[in-house]
Each structure stands twice: as C-alpha cells, then as structure tokens.
Write a protein that holds these residues in place. Sequence first.
Motif, short mmCIF file in Angstrom:
data_model
loop_
_atom_site.label_atom_id
_atom_site.label_comp_id
_atom_site.label_asym_id
_atom_site.label_seq_id
_atom_site.Cartn_x
_atom_site.Cartn_y
_atom_site.Cartn_z
N GLU A 1 0.88 -1.08 0.01
CA GLU A 1 -0.07 -0.09 0.00
C GLU A 1 0.98 1.28 0.00
OE1 GLU A 1 -2.78 -0.15 3.17
OE2 GLU A 1 -4.06 -1.36 2.20
N ASP B 1 -9.04 5.14 -0.46
CA ASP B 1 -9.09 5.81 0.90
C ASP B 1 -8.76 7.42 0.67
OD1 ASP B 1 -8.63 7.22 3.13
OD2 ASP B 1 -7.55 5.51 4.09
N ARG C 1 -7.73 0.57 -0.57
CA ARG C 1 -7.76 -0.24 0.41
C ARG C 1 -8.63 -1.46 0.37
NH1 ARG C 1 -4.04 0.98 4.73
NH2 ARG C 1 -4.54 3.33 5.49
N GLY D 1 -2.09 -7.62 5.48
CA GLY D 1 -3.15 -7.34 6.27
C GLY D 1 -3.27 -7.49 7.71
#
Length: 307
Positions: A53, A74, A81, A272
Amino acid sequence: MGTAPLIFNMQRFSTHDGPGIRTTVFFKGCPLACAWCHNPESQAFAPELMVDEERCRSCGLCARACPQRAIEIDPERGVARTDRARCTACGACADACPQGLREIAGEPAPPPAELVRRLLRDRMFYEKSGGGVTLSGGECLAQDIDYLVELCRLLREEGVHVAADTCGAAPRAHLERLLPFVNLWLYDIKVADETTHRALTGAPNGAILENLAYLAEHGAHINVRMPIVEPVNSGDDDIIAAAEAIKSYAGLCPVSLLPYHTTGNGKYARLGRAAPAGAFAVPSAQTMEHLRDLLRERGLLQVEIGG
C-alpha cells in the motif's frame, strides 16, 4: 492423488537449503504458527492477497477490476484499501495493477511430472555442485502425500538429490512413505521445552521429537536446524536442553544454528496482519559463536552457524 498443493515461491540457485546449488520449492500451509515466522504468507493453506500500500498511486484500476467490490480508494491517504473479509484472492486486482504492487501468494502446483520438468532445467548446476531440489514451506510434509511421493520418486529416478526441510509436525505415515526417496532431512528443532514450544508455535513438540527419532532409527541422513531467536531460545539453558534432546532422539547428527532475521517483517503489513507481538531480536555474532561452542561441549561436534 488429492488436491494439488499450493506453491508460493520457487527459489533457484539457492545455497542455504542443503548441499550445493539447489532449487527450493516452497509449499504453502503449515500446522505451526511460529510467533517469529519470517514467511507469514506460508502459513495458511489457501491463496492470500499481498499488497504494497505504501507505494500505491491510487489509480483505481484494481478497484474497477475487483469482482467482489472489495477495494476502495481511501480519500485521506490516497491509497487503495482492500476489505479482506470480502476478498477471495481471485487475482483480478493483481493482474490490473500497473505497478505490480498486488500479488497472490499461492498457486496450485503443476502435476508432478511437469514440476520435475521445470526443475530439471537446472540439472547442470545440481550435478556440477552436488546440489539438487529442496522441498520446503510452510511445511512440505503437510501437503498431499500422494503428490509428494510421486514428485520425489520422479526426481530420484532422474538422479536428483532430494532434501526435505521440515518442522516435523506431520503424520508418521508421511515420513514412512517419503523415507525411500529423500536423501537429506533438514529437521527444525525450535525449543526442547514442550510448554514453551506450544506457547510459541501453537503446538506441542512431542510428536516432532518422536518423528525425529523414527528417522534416525531408520538410517535417514539428518541435519538438525535450530533458528536462534532472542530471547526465545538463545539462553545457555535453552541450548543445553536442545543439545540433550537432539542427542537423545537423533544421536550426534550435524546441527546448523540459524540466526533470526527481520527481513520478513514487512510481509505482515502486505498481508493485512499485525506484525509479531513478541520482542524478538537478532542474536549477535558473539552469541551465535557461544551457542555453537556449548553444543560442541555437549558432544555435538558437527555444528555450523548458518546453512
């Protein structure tokens, strides 16, 4: 033959997973959950999405490609996201990302004969260096055993040296079936104390040690490998207990001490997940040399650092 196992990496020209130049096949899925695992993408028995990310430029192509509508931009950070609960790891977003910041860890292994064909591309390097193929993971012995037996049988028919890098947490029947085809067992011993082992890996080590004894009793070539993680198993008492366990279950076999490293910590964010909660540290060179000397004093004379 059952469901094809998943492979998340194939590392060619490896020199750390057995003798010589090797190709290491990393199978996905492991019965243990080591708190310090440096390959967290190897643990689950299913494909997983990995996302970088921090380098995302919020082009939105991944969001438009996702059939599950699991991705949104986002507005505060300007990055894509992913709702992990909705993601099915189908790979559509990875195919769409122009920067290559998304990938799927784990794809079905090809049939054994096809995998062998690919592995034999480096036969020249195996033969010149005394190398071969190493099955690793995750945990290689936790995969479909019919697949593994056929793969190893074909490799041995081609004269390829086969090593199995294992934590030993596998059914005894799997070891029995693979024993005729594996030249070298790279066998992990993390800690000798069962309570500590359960706390740090999620499983006891009784069956692991018994499987080690089974291999030794049947003449297997074993190299015990110990990951050294501070403060988990780097104390004198820890290493002395490990030495006594190794001698008791496997005799005076070679031992490799592997210093913990942090190079895999960034993978947790890409999956994540939260990074390991424990305060794990890299042991110093002096600590590694001291532990090596302790093992030698306990009668295990074939000890190396690394390997």
